[in-house]
Motif scaffolding. Structure first.
Motif, PDB file in Angstrom:
ATOM      1  N   TYR A 126       0.760  -1.205  -0.132  1.00  0.00           N
ATOM      2  CA  TYR A 126      -0.180   0.452  -0.114  1.00  0.00           C
ATOM      3  C   TYR A 126       1.093   1.725  -0.369  1.00  0.00           C
ATOM      4  O   TYR A 126       0.592   2.321  -0.800  1.00  0.00           O
ATOM      5  N   GLY A 176     -20.389  16.362  -2.742  1.00  0.00           N
ATOM      6  CA  GLY A 176     -18.628  16.032  -1.017  1.00  0.00           C
ATOM      7  C   GLY A 176     -19.389  14.433  -0.784  1.00  0.00           C
ATOM      8  O   GLY A 176     -18.058  14.475  -0.016  1.00  0.00           O
ATOM      9  N   ARG A 177     -19.727  14.248  -1.550  1.00  0.00           N
ATOM     10  CA  ARG A 177     -20.135  12.491  -1.017  1.00  0.00           C
ATOM     11  C   ARG A 177     -18.438  11.680  -1.900  1.00  0.00           C
ATOM     12  O   ARG A 177     -18.301  10.988  -1.657  1.00  0.00           O
ATOM     13  N   PHE A 205      -7.891   3.370  -4.688  1.00  0.00           N
ATOM     14  CA  PHE A 205      -8.468   3.375  -3.161  1.00  0.00           C
ATOM     15  C   PHE A 205     -10.062   3.075  -3.582  1.00  0.00           C
ATOM     16  O   PHE A 205     -11.064   3.010  -2.971  1.00  0.00           O
ATOM     17  N   VAL A 252     -12.532   4.749  -4.270  1.00  0.00           N
ATOM     18  CA  VAL A 252     -13.253   6.143  -4.438  1.00  0.00           C
ATOM     19  C   VAL A 252     -13.015   7.147  -4.774  1.00  0.00           C
ATOM     20  O   VAL A 252     -10.921   7.907  -4.725  1.00  0.00           O
ATOM     21  N   GLU A 257     -12.212  15.955  -0.695  1.00  0.00           N
ATOM     22  CA  GLU A 257     -10.430  16.309   0.326  1.00  0.00           C
ATOM     23  C   GLU A 257      -9.725  14.650   0.163  1.00  0.00           C
ATOM     24  O   GLU A 257      -9.341  15.095   0.808  1.00  0.00           O
ATOM     25  N   GLU A 284       5.547   7.909   8.128  1.00  0.00           N
ATOM     26  CA  GLU A 284       5.552   6.426   8.782  1.00  0.00           C
ATOM     27  C   GLU A 284       6.592   6.554   9.879  1.00  0.00           C
ATOM     28  O   GLU A 284       5.848   5.632  10.618  1.00  0.00           O
ATOM     29  N   ASP A 316      -6.381   8.960   3.777  1.00  0.00           N
ATOM     30  CA  ASP A 316      -5.043   7.585   3.570  1.00  0.00           C
ATOM     31  C   ASP A 316      -4.632   7.591   4.166  1.00  0.00           C
ATOM     32  O   ASP A 316      -3.708   6.717   4.183  1.00  0.00           O
ATOM     33  N   LYS A 317      -4.062   8.739   4.960  1.00  0.00           N
ATOM     34  CA  LYS A 317      -2.823   7.855   6.170  1.00  0.00           C
ATOM     35  C   LYS A 317      -3.920   7.135   7.697  1.00  0.00           C
ATOM     36  O   LYS A 317      -3.130   6.043   7.715  1.00  0.00           O
ATOM     37  N   LEU A 328      -6.170   5.576   6.305  1.00  0.00           N
ATOM     38  CA  LEU A 328      -6.377   3.715   5.329  1.00  0.00           C
ATOM     39  C   LEU A 328      -4.397   3.437   5.808  1.00  0.00           C
ATOM     40  O   LEU A 328      -4.954   1.725   5.749  1.00  0.00           O
ATOM     41  N   GLY A 358     -14.318  10.410   6.006  1.00  0.00           N
ATOM     42  CA  GLY A 358     -13.976   9.992   4.730  1.00  0.00           C
ATOM     43  C   GLY A 358     -12.747   8.370   5.152  1.00  0.00           C
ATOM     44  O   GLY A 358     -13.500   8.080   4.063  1.00  0.00           O
ATOM     45  N   LYS A 394     -15.475   5.897   4.102  1.00  0.00           N
ATOM     46  CA  LYS A 394     -15.355   5.514   2.409  1.00  0.00           C
ATOM     47  C   LYS A 394     -14.643   4.929   1.883  1.00  0.00           C
ATOM     48  O   LYS A 394     -14.659   4.251   1.125  1.00  0.00           O
ATOM     49  N   LEU A 395     -13.625   5.853   2.331  1.00  0.00           N
ATOM     50  CA  LEU A 395     -11.875   4.642   2.008  1.00  0.00           C
ATOM     51  C   LEU A 395     -12.215   3.376   1.696  1.00  0.00           C
ATOM     52  O   LEU A 395     -11.823   2.273   1.192  1.00  0.00           O
ATOM     53  N   PRO A 443     -14.768  -0.113   0.724  1.00  0.00           N
ATOM     54  CA  PRO A 443     -14.635  -0.771  -0.758  1.00  0.00           C
ATOM     55  C   PRO A 443     -14.452  -2.772  -0.418  1.00  0.00           C
ATOM     56  O   PRO A 443     -14.403  -3.705  -0.478  1.00  0.00           O
ATOM     57  N   GLU A 444     -12.680  -2.416   0.795  1.00  0.00           N
ATOM     58  CA  GLU A 444     -12.022  -3.755   0.791  1.00  0.00           C
ATOM     59  C   GLU A 444     -12.369  -4.398   1.944  1.00  0.00           C
ATOM     60  O   GLU A 444     -12.297  -5.362   2.295  1.00  0.00           O
ATOM     61  N   THR A 462     -25.045   9.850   7.260  1.00  0.00           N
ATOM     62  CA  THR A 462     -25.808   8.910   6.796  1.00  0.00           C
ATOM     63  C   THR A 462     -25.781   7.671   6.150  1.00  0.00           C
ATOM     64  O   THR A 462     -26.551   7.181   6.170  1.00  0.00           O
ATOM     65  N   ASP A 463     -25.530   8.001   4.819  1.00  0.00           N
ATOM     66  CA  ASP A 463     -24.406   6.832   4.208  1.00  0.00           C
ATOM     67  C   ASP A 463     -24.225   5.675   5.230  1.00  0.00           C
ATOM     68  O   ASP A 463     -24.425   4.364   4.600  1.00  0.00           O
ATOM     69  N   GLU A 487     -19.665  17.707   3.225  1.00  0.00           N
ATOM     70  CA  GLU A 487     -20.240  16.682   3.511  1.00  0.00           C
ATOM     71  C   GLU A 487     -20.955  16.564   4.127  1.00  0.00           C
ATOM     72  O   GLU A 487     -21.927  16.354   4.432  1.00  0.00           O
TER      73      GLU A 487
END
Lengths: 344, 405
Positions: free
Chosen positions: A46, A152-153, A243, A245, A249, A286, B97-98, B100, B122, B125-126, B129-130, B146-147, B194
């Motif tokens: 990743y 935004g979503r 991602f 997605v 943001e 990291e 991202d971080k 994740l 955020g 949602k990220l 999928p996985e 709400t999603d 959002e």
């Protein structure tokens, strides 16, 4: 000790990797890149994927800022254009990733050209502000153009697929990113051996002199914007598949600053600088995070703030001790072993 | 050989030192990654990404303390069915991202987590999928988006309270119940994020159903807003209630202040993240004009809640912030689902943990929520209306617990 670099043919003189030593290093790098996914776990892959994407994006901004001297604070927005284009084409037209990715780059390039038009009149800080405006305008578009961007979503997309193989794990995506990254780096490296690339450098060093020498400033500056944005669009497209997605943001002003900082820390105006800068900026937080873990779970909250300070100090430290970036440090290290046992 | 100046020498030494430090840091990283921390076989590992730095650092630090305090308390009192919990928490800086990366790091290590606390919508949602296709563990967090109540799209995620749409729904139900035969006039004031837009479509539909008139909708940036023009709009609209959503500490206090000064006679309302007592205390006399929805009891209601008494005893603190309580309660949900799964003799997979989560019906939260709760659509659709009290600097309950059907 290396005392000379004798060549018998023009081809040898024009080669990118001209010495045996550099070819050996290249071989080692290729071997490491190929072996890495077989020894690294999904987290390592990743991070490697993120680094690869950041290298492409950083190389893009390096073409514009490092080589052409045109500062941009809107690079993340161009990445966003690429990402949304890829997502839209994938979801609505059903195009495969190998068509979507270049199209994402091309749409970003077209937007980049439009944003780059003011560069004909303004430069330096003024251009920075103009590109900053582009960042916020495009950010607004990402948020508000809901039928296309999901607002935004954000929006999601299916994994990339080639020949029945779905690229949905870090392992598979690693190869996709590496291939695109290598092609992007090779193109950039060769670009600066052509008239177009040298024109970029001439414009950076003195645009009036460049124009006197016959370089078309309009075409050159807009080409630089187009190429830089193409790279950003490519990186954004890869991020979309990475991602699965795409949301506003992910492409904010702070990402533009991240990319600019990467080329400054890595070394502006060198391909290696973009690579090293992207690796540094992605990995150091990291590494520092891992170091805070060593001090025990209870110290994580306290040391996290200190980590930000250390990260900042490291960047400042590199800039103070080597303003030409990590690429120059690497060059100096190379020189030490090339002339060993003598000293500079 | 040429002479070199002292400054050049210092620079050379410093360069070497800097390179040495960088090398040492890299080796340290390699060592820490390769060895990993030891853990007992029967330990149950929890992962968490926390915004310990960045824009929500204050909330993140308090939240991390809450989760850690809950785990410390659980371990000290015998763990879950005798098994200890180990928390691997790292700073995300509120960067999805971080977060994740932290999730992947935790899942790639030998100490594979069975549950994970995420720190933003955020991230939720990220990771989706996985999480759905590959990792399949139970994930909770700070998001009330709400999603996430769409169980088909988010089969492994939950929120420790009502979704934003449900929070607004609870506010509207309260307004409707207290209308006294009139048609209530409501203004919606939300940020253009959002987060801010999340419940608005649902709010319109609920208002129409309950016979509430939406007289104004104002959308602004989440911070740095010149509120004067918006206050004029509110004055013209003459609402009975103004509902804020999508802000944390900025914009809405100023809107309230200027509105009240300019003669707007409305009650102002907020949702979860704007219901922190510390904010109310700072409001002074304005607090009397503010109310909002909150799903838990506040720390001053300890007499009514054994859970709050435990928190107070563990922390020995006179004050328990919202963020602390939220993560503690998330920990309670994780622990309860793990316990139910273990009691059923099933492995701690995401499917089993989620089934255990869905089995939380009429669950007693130790009085943290005043009624037994039943989960629905990845959420706990319960809340109560609290009203600011400038004299005490607290929030007083003005409604019973409202459970949305």
């Amino acid at each position: 000790m290396l005392i000379g670099n004798f060549k018998e043919r023009y081809e040898a003189d024009e080669a990118i990797f001209r010495t045996t030593r550099s070819r050996v290093w290249l071989g080692i790098a290729v071997a490491l890149i190929v072996a890495f996914p077989f020894v690294g776990n999904s987290y390592h892959l990743y991070m490697a994927g993120l680094i690869g994407i950041n290298i492409i994006a950083a190389t893009g901004i390096n073409i514009l800022t490092g080589y052409t001297g045109l500062i941009s604070l809107g690079h993340a927005a161009f990445m966003g254009v690429g990402a949304y284009t890829v997502a839209w084409l994938s979801n609505n037209v059903g195009l495969p990733f190998y068509i979507c990715l270049p199209l994402g780059g091309l749409v970003a390039a077209a937007v980049g050209v439009v944003v780059g038009i003011p560069s004909l009149r303004i430069k330096g800080l003024y251009l920075a502000i103009a590109t900053l405006a582009a960042q916020f305008i495009l950010g607004f578009v990402f948020n508000e153009w809901e039928p296309v961007t999901g607002g935004g979503r954000g929006t999601s997309l299916a994994a990339a697929e080639i020949g029945g193989i779905v690229l949905d794990t870090e392992f598979e995506l690693y190869w996709l990113i590496v291939v695109v990254m290598v092609l992007a780096l090779l193109f950039a490296r060769n670009l600066f051996r052509t008239r177009v690339g040298r024109a970029f450098i001439a414009v950076r060093d003195r645009d009036i002199s460049a124009e006197v020498m016959g370089i078309n400033l309009l075409r050159t500056k807009l080409t630089a914007f187009a190429l830089s944005s193409f790279y950003a669009g490519l990186a954004g497209g890869l991020m979309a598949y990475f991602f699965k997605v795409v949301s506003p943001e992910q492409y904010t002003f702070s990402v533009s600053i991240f990319m600019l900082a990467a080329v400054v820390v890595g070394g502006m105006g060198t391909i290696l600088g973009g690579i090293l800068g992207a690796i540094f900026m992605t990995l150091i937080p990291e590494i520092l995070g891992e170091i805070t873990q060593i001090f025990g779970a209870g110290a994580v909250a306290m040391l996290s703030s200190a980590r930000e300070v250390v990260f900042g100090l490291l960047i400042v430290g590199f800039l103070v001790f080597e303003p030409r970036g990590l690429a120059q440090i690497w060059k100096r290290i190379k020189r030490v072993y090339e002339i060993w046992p003598f000293r500079t | 050989m040429t002479d070199i100046s002292l400054s050049q020498r210092i620079l050379r030494i410093s360069r070497r030192a800097a390179l040495g430090c960088a090398l040492a840091a890299t080796l340290g990283f390699a060592a820490s990654v390769s060895t990993g921390a030891a853990h007992a076989d029967d330990e149950i590992v929890w992962g968490a990404s926390m915004p310990l730095t960045g824009p929500f650092a204050k909330a993140g630090v308090l939240g991390e303390k809450g989760l850690r305090a809950f785990i410390g308390y659980t371990n000290a009192t015998g763990g879950i069915n005798g098994r200890q919990i180990k928390l691997i928490a790292e700073d995300s800086g509120y960067v999805p991202d971080k977060a994740l990366a932290i999730f992947k790091q935790v899942m790639a290590s030998d100490e594979k987590a069975v549950v994970f606390y995420g720190d933003s919508t955020g991230f939720s949602k990220l990771v989706a999928p996985e999480l759905n296709d590959r990792y399949k563990i139970l994930v909770g967090g700070t998001s009330f988006a709400t999603d996430l109540t769409d169980e088909a799209a988010h089969p492994f995620q939950f929120m420790p309270g009502p979704s934003y749409a449900d929070q607004i729904g609870i506010l509207l139900k309260y307004i409707s119940d207290n209308a006294g035969g009139k048609t209530p006039r409501v203004a919606l004031f939300y940020s253009n994020t959002e987060f801010g837009r999340d419940p608005i479509a649902s709010a319109r539909a609920t208002a129409a159903k309950l016979g509430i008139e939406i007289v104004e909708e104002i959308e602004t940036k989440p911070a740095g807003v010149d509120v004067a023009p918006e206050v004029i709009k509110l004055r013209r609209a003459k609402p009975d209630y103004v509902i804020f959503h999508g802000f944390v500490t900025s914009v809405w206090p100023e809107v309230m202040k200027q509105s009240l000064q300019s003669g707007v006679k409305a009650m102002f309302m907020g949702t979860f993240w704007a219901m922190e007592p510390a904010i109310i205390k700072k409001m002074g006399p304005l607090a009397d004009h503010y109310m909002g929805v909150f799903p838990y009891r506040y720390y001053w209601d300890q007499a009514e809640s054994s859970t709050l008494q435990t928190m107070a005893a563990v922390t020995k603190a006179p004050y328990l912030p919202t963020y602390f309580v939220q993560t503690w309660f998330s920990g309670m949900i994780f622990a309860e689902t793990i316990k139910r799964t273990l009691d059923a003799g099933k492995p701690l997979t995401g499917e089993n943990l989620k089934a255990a989560f869905n089995s939380l019906q009429n669950w007693d939260t130790g009085g943290l929520i005043g009624v037994p709760v039943s989960v629905r659509n990845n959420s706990i659709p319960v809340g109560r209306i609290y009203k600011g009290n400038s004299a005490t600097g607290s929030l007083d309950a003005v409604s019973d617990w409202i459970v949305l059907e």
